[in-house]
Design a protein around this motif. Structure first.
Motif, PDB file in Angstrom:
ATOM      1  N   PRO A 399      42.874  35.336 -91.044  1.00  0.00           N
ATOM      2  CA  PRO A 399      41.658  34.520 -91.179  1.00  0.00           C
ATOM      3  C   PRO A 399      41.672  33.296 -90.274  1.00  0.00           C
ATOM      4  O   PRO A 399      40.633  32.891 -89.748  1.00  0.00           O
ATOM      5  CB  PRO A 399      41.675  34.113 -92.656  1.00  0.00           C
ATOM      6  N   VAL A 400      42.857  32.712 -90.065  1.00  0.00           N
ATOM      7  CA  VAL A 400      42.956  31.540 -89.181  1.00  0.00           C
ATOM      8  C   VAL A 400      42.512  31.903 -87.770  1.00  0.00           C
ATOM      9  O   VAL A 400      41.816  31.139 -87.100  1.00  0.00           O
ATOM     10  CB  VAL A 400      44.403  30.998 -89.164  1.00  0.00           C
ATOM     11  N   GLN A 401      42.897  33.104 -87.303  1.00  0.00           N
ATOM     12  CA  GLN A 401      42.495  33.540 -85.963  1.00  0.00           C
ATOM     13  C   GLN A 401      40.997  33.822 -85.909  1.00  0.00           C
ATOM     14  O   GLN A 401      40.339  33.526 -84.907  1.00  0.00           O
ATOM     15  CB  GLN A 401      43.261  34.801 -85.576  1.00  0.00           C
ATOM     16  N   LEU A 402      40.468  34.402 -86.980  1.00  0.00           N
ATOM     17  CA  LEU A 402      39.051  34.780 -86.985  1.00  0.00           C
ATOM     18  C   LEU A 402      38.127  33.574 -87.000  1.00  0.00           C
ATOM     19  O   LEU A 402      36.946  33.696 -86.707  1.00  0.00           O
ATOM     20  CB  LEU A 402      38.762  35.676 -88.193  1.00  0.00           C
ATOM     21  N   PHE A 403      38.654  32.405 -87.357  1.00  0.00           N
ATOM     22  CA  PHE A 403      37.853  31.187 -87.310  1.00  0.00           C
ATOM     23  C   PHE A 403      38.038  30.447 -85.979  1.00  0.00           C
ATOM     24  O   PHE A 403      37.572  29.334 -85.813  1.00  0.00           O
ATOM     25  CB  PHE A 403      38.215  30.259 -88.470  1.00  0.00           C
ATOM     26  N   SER A 404      38.730  31.096 -85.034  1.00  0.00           N
ATOM     27  CA  SER A 404      38.936  30.499 -83.716  1.00  0.00           C
ATOM     28  C   SER A 404      37.869  30.996 -82.751  1.00  0.00           C
ATOM     29  O   SER A 404      37.671  32.199 -82.596  1.00  0.00           O
ATOM     30  CB  SER A 404      40.326  30.861 -83.179  1.00  0.00           C
ATOM     31  N   GLU A 405      37.190  30.064 -82.102  1.00  0.00           N
ATOM     32  CA  GLU A 405      36.130  30.431 -81.165  1.00  0.00           C
ATOM     33  C   GLU A 405      36.681  31.032 -79.871  1.00  0.00           C
ATOM     34  O   GLU A 405      35.943  31.605 -79.083  1.00  0.00           O
ATOM     35  CB  GLU A 405      35.269  29.205 -80.853  1.00  0.00           C
ATOM     36  N   ASP A 406      38.009  30.899 -79.653  1.00  0.00           N
ATOM     37  CA  ASP A 406      38.622  31.414 -78.424  1.00  0.00           C
ATOM     38  C   ASP A 406      39.129  32.844 -78.568  1.00  0.00           C
ATOM     39  O   ASP A 406      39.585  33.435 -77.593  1.00  0.00           O
ATOM     40  CB  ASP A 406      39.804  30.518 -78.011  1.00  0.00           C
ATOM     41  N   LEU A 407      39.075  33.409 -79.776  1.00  0.00           N
ATOM     42  CA  LEU A 407      39.682  34.715 -80.008  1.00  0.00           C
ATOM     43  C   LEU A 407      39.087  35.801 -79.120  1.00  0.00           C
ATOM     44  O   LEU A 407      39.826  36.573 -78.494  1.00  0.00           O
ATOM     45  CB  LEU A 407      39.528  35.106 -81.486  1.00  0.00           C
ATOM     46  N   ALA A 408      37.757  35.891 -79.065  1.00  0.00           N
ATOM     47  CA  ALA A 408      37.114  36.939 -78.279  1.00  0.00           C
ATOM     48  C   ALA A 408      37.480  36.829 -76.795  1.00  0.00           C
ATOM     49  O   ALA A 408      37.706  37.840 -76.122  1.00  0.00           O
ATOM     50  CB  ALA A 408      35.599  36.875 -78.451  1.00  0.00           C
ATOM     51  N   MET A 409      37.551  35.605 -76.306  1.00  0.00           N
ATOM     52  CA  MET A 409      37.911  35.398 -74.902  1.00  0.00           C
ATOM     53  C   MET A 409      39.333  35.891 -74.625  1.00  0.00           C
ATOM     54  O   MET A 409      39.598  36.535 -73.602  1.00  0.00           O
ATOM     55  CB  MET A 409      37.791  33.919 -74.547  1.00  0.00           C
ATOM     56  N   ILE A 410      40.257  35.598 -75.548  1.00  0.00           N
ATOM     57  CA  ILE A 410      41.650  36.026 -75.383  1.00  0.00           C
ATOM     58  C   ILE A 410      41.745  37.542 -75.381  1.00  0.00           C
ATOM     59  O   ILE A 410      42.436  38.144 -74.548  1.00  0.00           O
ATOM     60  CB  ILE A 410      42.521  35.429 -76.510  1.00  0.00           C
ATOM     61  N   VAL A 411      41.035  38.201 -76.323  1.00  0.00           N
ATOM     62  CA  VAL A 411      41.042  39.671 -76.383  1.00  0.00           C
ATOM     63  C   VAL A 411      40.475  40.263 -75.102  1.00  0.00           C
ATOM     64  O   VAL A 411      41.040  41.207 -74.532  1.00  0.00           O
ATOM     65  CB  VAL A 411      40.249  40.154 -77.617  1.00  0.00           C
ATOM     66  N   ALA A 412      39.365  39.696 -74.626  1.00  0.00           N
ATOM     67  CA  ALA A 412      38.741  40.202 -73.392  1.00  0.00           C
ATOM     68  C   ALA A 412      39.684  40.070 -72.200  1.00  0.00           C
ATOM     69  O   ALA A 412      39.775  40.977 -71.353  1.00  0.00           O
ATOM     70  CB  ALA A 412      37.440  39.453 -73.131  1.00  0.00           C
ATOM     71  N   GLN A 413      40.396  38.945 -72.115  1.00  0.00           N
ATOM     72  CA  GLN A 413      41.334  38.732 -71.003  1.00  0.00           C
ATOM     73  C   GLN A 413      42.452  39.763 -71.019  1.00  0.00           C
ATOM     74  O   GLN A 413      42.828  40.301 -69.956  1.00  0.00           O
ATOM     75  CB  GLN A 413      41.914  37.322 -71.082  1.00  0.00           C
ATOM     76  N   LYS A 414      43.003  40.066 -72.186  1.00  0.00           N
ATOM     77  CA  LYS A 414      44.115  41.019 -72.277  1.00  0.00           C
ATOM     78  C   LYS A 414      43.652  42.447 -72.006  1.00  0.00           C
ATOM     79  O   LYS A 414      44.367  43.231 -71.369  1.00  0.00           O
ATOM     80  CB  LYS A 414      44.783  40.921 -73.650  1.00  0.00           C
ATOM     81  N   ILE A 415      42.469  42.800 -72.452  1.00  0.00           N
ATOM     82  CA  ILE A 415      41.922  44.130 -72.163  1.00  0.00           C
ATOM     83  C   ILE A 415      41.748  44.307 -70.653  1.00  0.00           C
ATOM     84  O   ILE A 415      42.098  45.347 -70.083  1.00  0.00           O
ATOM     85  CB  ILE A 415      40.584  44.335 -72.895  1.00  0.00           C
ATOM     86  N   ALA A 416      41.211  43.263 -70.009  1.00  0.00           N
ATOM     87  CA  ALA A 416      41.020  43.324 -68.558  1.00  0.00           C
ATOM     88  C   ALA A 416      42.361  43.356 -67.822  1.00  0.00           C
ATOM     89  O   ALA A 416      42.532  44.089 -66.847  1.00  0.00           O
ATOM     90  CB  ALA A 416      40.187  42.136 -68.100  1.00  0.00           C
ATOM     91  N   GLN A 417      43.314  42.537 -68.293  1.00  0.00           N
ATOM     92  CA  GLN A 417      44.621  42.468 -67.630  1.00  0.00           C
ATOM     93  C   GLN A 417      45.326  43.815 -67.613  1.00  0.00           C
ATOM     94  O   GLN A 417      45.930  44.195 -66.597  1.00  0.00           O
ATOM     95  CB  GLN A 417      45.500  41.433 -68.347  1.00  0.00           C
ATOM     96  N   TYR A 418      45.221  44.568 -68.725  1.00  0.00           N
ATOM     97  CA  TYR A 418      45.924  45.859 -68.809  1.00  0.00           C
ATOM     98  C   TYR A 418      45.002  47.041 -68.557  1.00  0.00           C
ATOM     99  O   TYR A 418      45.379  48.191 -68.803  1.00  0.00           O
ATOM    100  CB  TYR A 418      46.608  45.979 -70.175  1.00  0.00           C
TER     101      TYR A 418
END
Length: 564
Positions: A399-418
């Motif tokens: 839940p702590v991560q889901l309340f972070s506005e940066d989560l989607a950006m981090i996921v998108a960066q890792k998907i693109a990186q790999y």
């Protein structure tokens, strides 16, 4: 009035300005006695004209401000400083203390003081401060207030011990979901009334920390007997029946406690220690409390050492990702792996997430570890794809991560990186998570959906499920909790409820995963009812990457088939 102050035309002109100024103005001689007051003072503070003349300025100042005023006045008259300014309390003609801001400077052989009444501004400030530090429902101090109070106790010159208690009210979410939030709120108010009635003289501080949690501070010696007596008193006070309107509610609480300074030197450390004790208390069958003491029991000592070593564990890469297979109900081939974090402790061995995730969340370390998990899952998924295994991976989000506005950006960066297809990744959201910051939470979910990753609603069917979460989250995947599957082969009601949920999910274009498959009969029954995918110990427990890769190798290359 000392007429020598205004004995020429220019001085009279200045006097006129002073009398019609919106600021209050007084003039003192070098001894601190008032020689002039302007007419604004009469309008603002009610003093008659010239009634203050000949009196010491200190007689109008609050006793707690007089010493500082006298000291700085001396510096001013001795010309050690050119001016002074500050905020003090000033007595008006009705003997009421007002807050003023003043500025003083040397003027010929006198001291000129300008001041403004700021009492209304101060009251507004205190009101706003009170609102930000109090719980609006119970009117108790909130966690922010408790943190400040504990910090003051910790930073005292004489570091006296005190006891820190955390109280958790069981099943409040169930009451809110089934009877309505109004009943839940009234229950909390009744609990607070009992706490205040019984402990108002003993507890130094009582606060509401979260939706269903309270904190208490007792200034007692930290011997185990006293700590247990207080914990027993708390449970005896709160446990039992409470009548709320026409409902008879059975109230049960768990209590965790710790002591300063043994449990920590900061609020965060003490709060974590009390939380660790609370988690242990929740799992006890008899006494619903636990006193944090590193050497009082193996469980408490283990909880203490694990909490203390979290930062070291992250720095030394002691965490490892395990994967549990998710299989196709028709082919029984692995189509995905659920990533699960494990702590490989040098002393305790493999540590379950239930033991360390709460501490990670409270300390904020879950954010940095969460980024590591996302990167690790994406990297491993990329390696499997390169090896020809076109599977998907899912991972749970705190839940702590889901309340972070940066989560989607981090996921998108890792998907693109790999270089992964976005729908190869599924984010699992636990159904039992209380959406307290609903707007932020749903914005994060929508941002993840926009990237193209799949959203799964995990543990659906735990306790009293809220179908509103399906409407809010709009998941791609619905994971049925193991409690719904455990008796499905023998219990007709379980089969009917499961069948209805599967049909509903399919109508909403959602895939269904049945968790907790442990027998061949459960496999056959859930497959017959229409579950798309299955997961459980019948296929495999969570295993390290090498073992998961071995499972893939010995059943052939498979691809996660999507209904959409």
């Amino acid at each position: 009035m000392d007429k020598r102050l205004f004995d020429n035309e220019e001085a009279s002109w200045i006097k006129g300005i002073k009398d019609y100024s919106i600021e209050c103005i007084i003039m003192l001689d070098k001894a601190g006695y008032i020689r002039y007051q302007n007419t604004t003072i009469s309008k603002v503070f009610g003093y008659k004209e010239q009634s203050m003349l000949g009196k010491s300025i200190l007689t109008y100042m609050h006793e707690k401000d007089r010493e500082d005023i006298a000291k700085y006045f001396t510096k001013l008259t001795n010309q050690e400083v050119s001016q002074l300014q500050g905020e003090v309390r000033f007595r008006d003609a009705s003997d009421v203390w007002r807050h003023i801001t003043l500025q003083a400077c040397n003027y010929d052989s006198h001291v000129l003081i300008n001041f403004i009444d700021i009492t209304k501004l101060k009251r507004k400030h205190y009101l706003e401060l009170d609102e930000s530090t109090r719980d609006p429902l119970t009117h108790l101090p909130n966690q922010r207030s408790l943190e400040r109070y504990v910090e003051r106790l910790v930073n005292r010159t004489k570091r006296r011990p005190f006891l820190f208690y955390k109280i958790d009210v069981h099943d409040l979410k169930t009451i809110n979901d089934t009877l309505g939030r109004e009943i839940g709120d009234q229950l909390l108010i009744r609990i607070v009334e009992r706490l205040l009635t019984v402990f108002v003289k003993e507890a130094a501080f009582i606060a509401r920390l979260e939706e269903d949690a309270f904190g208490l501070i007792f200034k007692h010696d930290c011997d185990l007997t006293t700590a247990k007596e207080i914990a027993t008193h708390i449970t005896a006070t709160l446990n039992g029946e409470m009548m709320i309107k026409s409902y008879t509610l059975q109230v049960a609480v768990s209590v965790g406690a710790c002591c300063f300074p043994e449990a920590g030197e900061t609020f965060k450390q003490l709060s974590l220690a009390a939380s660790q004790a609370l988690q242990l208390a929740k799992h006890k069958k008899e006494a619903a409390f636990e006193i944090y003491a590193p050497h009082s029991s193996v469980a408490a000592y283990r909880a203490f050492t694990l909490r203390q070593e979290l930062v070291t564990a992250i720095e030394q890469s002691q965490f490892e990702l395990y994967y549990q297979p998710i299989v196709c109900a028709k082919t029984e081939h692995i189509v995905a792996g659920e990533a699960l974090i494990r702590w490989i402790h040098p002393v305790w061995g493999t540590v379950s997430p239930q033991e360390f995730i709460p501490a990670l969340e409270e300390s904020g370390l879950i954010v940095s570890l969460g980024e590591w998990i996302i990167a690790g899952v994406c990297e491993q998924l990329s390696q499997w794809h390169q090896a020809g295994y076109g599977i998907k991976a899912s991972l749970n989000m705190s839940p702590v991560q889901l309340f972070s506005e940066d989560l989607a950006m981090i996921v998108a960066q890792k998907i693109a990186q790999y270089q992964l297809p976005a729908d190869a990744l599924t984010i699992e959201i636990t159904e039992t998570v209380a959406i307290t910051q609903k707007k932020v939470f749903l914005n994060t979910v929508e941002a993840l959906r926009a990237i193209g990753v799949n959203i799964s609603l995990d543990d659906f069917g735990t306790g009293y499920s809220s179908f509103s979460k399906i409407l809010d989250i709009k998941p791609h995947v619905l994971k049925l909790d193991r409690s719904m599957i455990s008796h499905i082969e023998t219990d007709a009601t379980s089969r009917e409820v499961t069948a209805a949920l599967i049909q509903l999910a399919h109508r909403l274009n959602m895939l269904v995963v049945a968790e907790g498959i442990e027998t061949l009969e459960q496999l056959r029954e859930t497959a017959r009812l229409g579950c798309d995918y299955l997961q459980g110990y019948y296929f495999s427990k969570p295993v390290p990457v090498k073992e998961f890769s071995y499972l893939l190798l010995h059943q052939g290359h498979v691809t996660y088939q999507s209904k959409r």
